[in-house]
Design an enzyme around this catalytic site. Structure first.
Site, short mmCIF file in Angstrom:
data_model
loop_
_atom_site.label_atom_id
_atom_site.label_comp_id
_atom_site.label_asym_id
_atom_site.label_seq_id
_atom_site.Cartn_x
_atom_site.Cartn_y
_atom_site.Cartn_z
N SER A 101 -60.37 51.34 -24.95
CA SER A 101 -59.86 51.40 -23.59
C SER A 101 -60.98 51.28 -22.56
O SER A 101 -61.64 50.26 -22.47
CB SER A 101 -59.08 52.71 -23.41
OG SER A 101 -58.37 52.74 -22.21
N ASP A 242 -58.41 48.06 -16.90
CA ASP A 242 -59.45 48.61 -17.77
C ASP A 242 -59.61 47.72 -18.99
O ASP A 242 -59.03 46.63 -19.06
CB ASP A 242 -59.14 50.05 -18.16
CG ASP A 242 -57.93 50.17 -19.07
OD1 ASP A 242 -57.10 49.25 -19.06
OD2 ASP A 242 -57.82 51.19 -19.78
N ASP A 244 -58.54 47.53 -22.02
CA ASP A 244 -57.39 47.02 -22.78
C ASP A 244 -56.18 46.79 -21.90
O ASP A 244 -55.09 46.51 -22.39
CB ASP A 244 -57.05 47.95 -23.94
CG ASP A 244 -56.53 49.32 -23.49
OD1 ASP A 244 -56.87 49.74 -22.36
OD2 ASP A 244 -55.80 49.96 -24.25
N ASP A 246 -54.14 48.56 -20.09
CA ASP A 246 -52.94 49.38 -20.03
C ASP A 246 -52.95 50.30 -18.81
O ASP A 246 -52.03 51.09 -18.61
CB ASP A 246 -52.74 50.18 -21.31
CG ASP A 246 -53.84 51.20 -21.58
OD1 ASP A 246 -54.87 51.19 -20.86
OD2 ASP A 246 -53.68 52.01 -22.52
#
Length: 449
Positions: A101, A242, A244, A246
């Site tokens: 992340s 960010d 990833d 999400d």
């Protein structure tokens, strides 16, 4: 059961130290065995972000799945929500996102999704943990039954079309100047392309991943580069994802940062006006600002709070029938469309409101004045500080001082060896003093441990 590997968002740690090829392979084997239900050919969808170690983990997991007779469909760099969507869309038995992340490139992680596209429950993760410690539970396939691996073509286009379809038909972003910061991460291709296809004039930063620069000086956790670019380009809005993708944060045309609480307020009010809320309220975590709660109450909506972690927000949403929830950090869950947080889809919902109201983003996104909030972290390498008597006294004293005019939230991080102390209230000086007192008590324990 004490969780040995799984935290609040899958498994996460330093690559080749905590997250080793051996661990990745065993996780794939355990998950593959657990999710082989029925007589069909079993498949796992695997996506990843752009950090260097993702190659190592991807191939280790392919080997693990293949060894228990499960095929792997490889997406390459794709956002976490795209992996969740494609897992369900492609009728796979399990989905995997390889990502840490918002962490730096040295870390990596493994997020798992069930065939419905939702993250695994604590109970299922507990079963996987048990299997990891019992080699006898990892039944290997016969040579003729081994799994295969193949690259998926057109996955990027499928996700872009999915994201665009979350908007009303014929809505165009023409006339908007948008800067999008992809954090040199998983959305470095799909986010700019989706915005461009919707008609916006797009300026991109954080779209040159090299394996090492994910989240480095860019992205939703370090949005100053986006602030600078928005001002430089005189853009109408900046969108920061960010690693990833999400989560999302916004920068308005004046260069002011807008967090997830304000975004939830905007979407909640818009959906309430359109009659789209499935329940008269929003689900957020204990970290969301008191100002959001007061604002929602003012427009006739409630705020349900959960433990920190978008999985717990989603769990509450599913149990109680909510279709809007999220976190202050920018995880926004729109259950009508997504099974997890989706930074791009959340940004598109905001842009739809901006277009409809024909107002500057600074006006659209300023729904409430946040209560002063202070968040600090104390590193603790051993022991259980929250069970210490001196720490407990400091916490209780702080709560008594704040009374009904504020909140004090203390929790152990699910991804790092730290204790996070958050205080908020109408009196900033008092809040800062209380947070410092609690942090000092935790630090004293840590030094003695």
């Amino acid at each position: 059961m004490v969780r040995k590997h799984f935290g609040t968002d899958g498994i996460r740690g330093q690559a080749n130290s905590v997250i080793t090829p051996e661990l990745a392979m065993k996780v794939a084997q355990a998950t593959g065995v657990l999710f082989q239900r029925g007589d069909h050919r079993h498949r796992a969808v695997i996506g990843k972000d752009t950090r260097l170690s993702s190659y190592m983990i991807e191939y280790a997991m392919v080997a693990g799945f293949a060894s228990v007779g499960m095929d792997s469909l490889l997406l390459g760099p794709m956002p976490t929500p795209a992996v969740a969507m494609l897992t369900h869309s492609m009728r796979a038995d399990v989905g995997v996102m390889i990502s840490a992340s918002h962490n730096s490139f040295e870390d990596n992680g493994i997020k798992l999704f069930g065939p419905d596209g939702f993250k695994l429950s604590d109970e299922v993760e507990a079963k996987i943990e048990t299997m990891l410690d019992k080699d006898s539970a990892l039944k290997l396939s016969k040579p003729a039954d081994l799994g295969r691996a193949m690259r998926v073509e057109g996955d990027r286009a499928r996700y872009i079309e999915f994201a665009k379809r979350t908007l009303v038909r014929h809505l165009s972003l023409e006339g908007l100047r948008i800067v999008v910061d992809c954090a040199n991460g998983a959305a470095y291709k799909v986010a700019p392309e989706a915005l461009w296809e919707l008609g916006a004039e797009v300026f991109s930063i954080g779209v040159e991943p090299d394996g090492f620069n994910i989240n480095r000086g860019v992205g939703s956790t370090t949005p100053l580069a986006l602030v600078k670019k928005v001002r430089e380009m005189r853009a109408d809005i900046g969108i920061a994802l960010d690693g990833d993708a999400d989560r999302v944060l916004i920068v308005d045309e004046m260069g002011k940062i807008v967090d997830g609480d304000q975004l939830m307020a905007v979407i909640a009010e818009s959906w309430k006006e359109d009659g789209r809320l499935s329940q008269p309220g929003v689900v957020a975590t204990v970290m969301s600002n008191l100002g959001l709660e007061r604002y929602l109450h003012g427009i006739g909506l409630s705020l349900a709070r959960t433990a920190v972690g978008d999985r717990y927000v989603l769990e509450h949403m599913r149990q109680h029938g909510y279709n809007l929830g999220g976190e202050q950090s920018g995880h926004i869950i729109l259950a009508d469309y997504c099974t997890t947080g989706d930074g791009l889809v959340a940004a598109l919902q905001l842009l739809a409101v901006v277009k409809r109201q024909s107002k500057p983003v600074s006006q659209v996104c300023h729904r409430f004045e946040p209560s002063p909030q202070v968040l600090k972290s104390v590193r603790v390498s051993a022991g259980k500080p929250l069970e210490d008597a001196n720490v407990a006294r400091a916490i209780e004293s702080g709560r008594q001082k704040l009374g009904s005019s504020g909140r004090l939230v203390i929790r152990a991080s699910g991804t790092e060896p730290v204790i996070r102390v958050m205080g908020e209230g109408d009196n900033l000086d008092l809040v800062e003093r209380i947070v410092d007192e609690v942090c000092d008590a935790v630090a004293t324990f840590a030094r003695a441990a």
